[in-house]
Enzyme design. Structure first.
Site, PDB file in Angstrom:
ATOM      1  N   CYS A  83      -5.011  -3.424   7.636  1.00 23.94           N
ATOM      2  CA  CYS A  83      -5.948  -3.171   6.558  1.00 23.94           C
ATOM      3  C   CYS A  83      -5.443  -2.086   5.608  1.00 23.94           C
ATOM      4  CB  CYS A  83      -7.311  -2.820   7.166  1.00 23.94           C
ATOM      5  SG  CYS A  83      -8.706  -3.025   6.050  1.00 23.94           S
ATOM      6  N   HIS A  84      -6.189  -0.985   5.449  1.00 27.85           N
ATOM      7  CA  HIS A  84      -5.720   0.109   4.598  1.00 27.85           C
ATOM      8  C   HIS A  84      -4.653   0.959   5.287  1.00 27.85           C
ATOM      9  CE1 HIS A  84      -9.507  -0.740   2.381  1.00 27.85           C
ATOM     10  NE2 HIS A  84      -8.806  -0.332   1.333  1.00 27.85           N
ATOM     11  N   GLU A  96     -11.000  -5.547  -1.862  1.00 25.60           N
ATOM     12  CA  GLU A  96     -11.432  -4.265  -2.446  1.00 25.60           C
ATOM     13  C   GLU A  96     -12.495  -4.491  -3.516  1.00 25.60           C
ATOM     14  OE1 GLU A  96     -11.531  -1.138  -1.243  1.00 25.60           O
ATOM     15  OE2 GLU A  96      -9.337  -0.989  -1.295  1.00 25.60           O
TER      16      GLU A  96
END
Length: 226
Positions: A133-134, A164
């Site tokens: 993910c991030h 996002e």
């Protein structure tokens, strides 16, 4: 056989006052996969010390038994309150490094000098570099000893621009993660928002979103043993 599991130390999205931190299932599920496989897990963060869990992830996954058991484990919570600093980490102690997500990573992962050094060292010593993910914010500036970006020419995924936008946080982010990875020359692979997607490029393993946390960790275990 040890894995360095790196989490963000940032508890607020920029100057918005909006809380963030490490995303619960992206820590809890990989931790379970790694420990079930007999791997030792060390928690670290860029600056070390106490790290915040994203409260929205606690709320969203309160019905998830793996996440619930993780939060109820006082020893694990103590470890996340006293994470190792990446400045003190010895890369040769680890077969893999895994970067968990959470929006906080967008502020403290990309430019941390020790993070960049440790990640490149783990990869160049034959270890596995992985993230979900991030967590891929950790990968955008990692360069190998030949000067090339780690992600260059490799199949990579991450939290996408579409995801996002779907959670309405693009304007809050310091940069769009997918766009930055594409700029670094990777072969970016995305799937439908919020659905599972894991990309394995040799010893680089990436997952798109929370739904990808468990299979990403499983792919790391396979890459270590392979």
């Amino acid at each position: 056989m040890a894995v360095l599991l790196v989490v963000t130390g940032v508890g607020q999205m920029g100057d918005t006052g909006k809380p963030t931190g490490w995303y619960l299932p992206e820590v809890a599920h990989p931790w379970k996969v790694f420990t079930d496989a007999g791997l030792k897990v060390t928690f670290a963060s860029p600056k070390g010390g106490k790290t915040p869990v994203d409260p929205s992830s606690v709320e969203a996954f309160k019905g998830d038994p793996v996440c619930a058991q993780f939060l109820e484990n006082n020893d694990l919570m103590a470890q996340l309150d006293s994470t190792a600093s990446l400045a003190d980490v010895k890369p040769s102690d680890y077969k893999a490094i895994f970067f968990a997500g959470g929006h906080g990573t967008m502020w403290d992962f990309p430019d941390d000098v020790n993070l960049l050094k440790v990640t490149a060292a783990v990869y160049e010593q034959g270890g596995v570099v992985s993230s979900v993910c991030h967590g891929q914010a950790a990968l955008v500036n990692v360069k190998l000893s030949d000067g090339s970006y780690l992600v260059q020419g490799k199949k990579v995924t991450s939290w996408t621009n579409n995801e996002e936008n779907a959670v309405k946080l693009m304007e809050v982010m310091p940069f769009p993660l997918e766009t930055k990875l594409r700029e670094r020359g990777c072969d970016f692979v995305e799937t439908t928002v919020f659905t599972e997607n894991v990309q394995v490029a040799g010893r680089l393993v990436t997952g798109q979103n929370p739904a990808s946390a468990t299979p990403t960790a499983a792919a790391v275990v396979k890459a270590i043993s392979g």
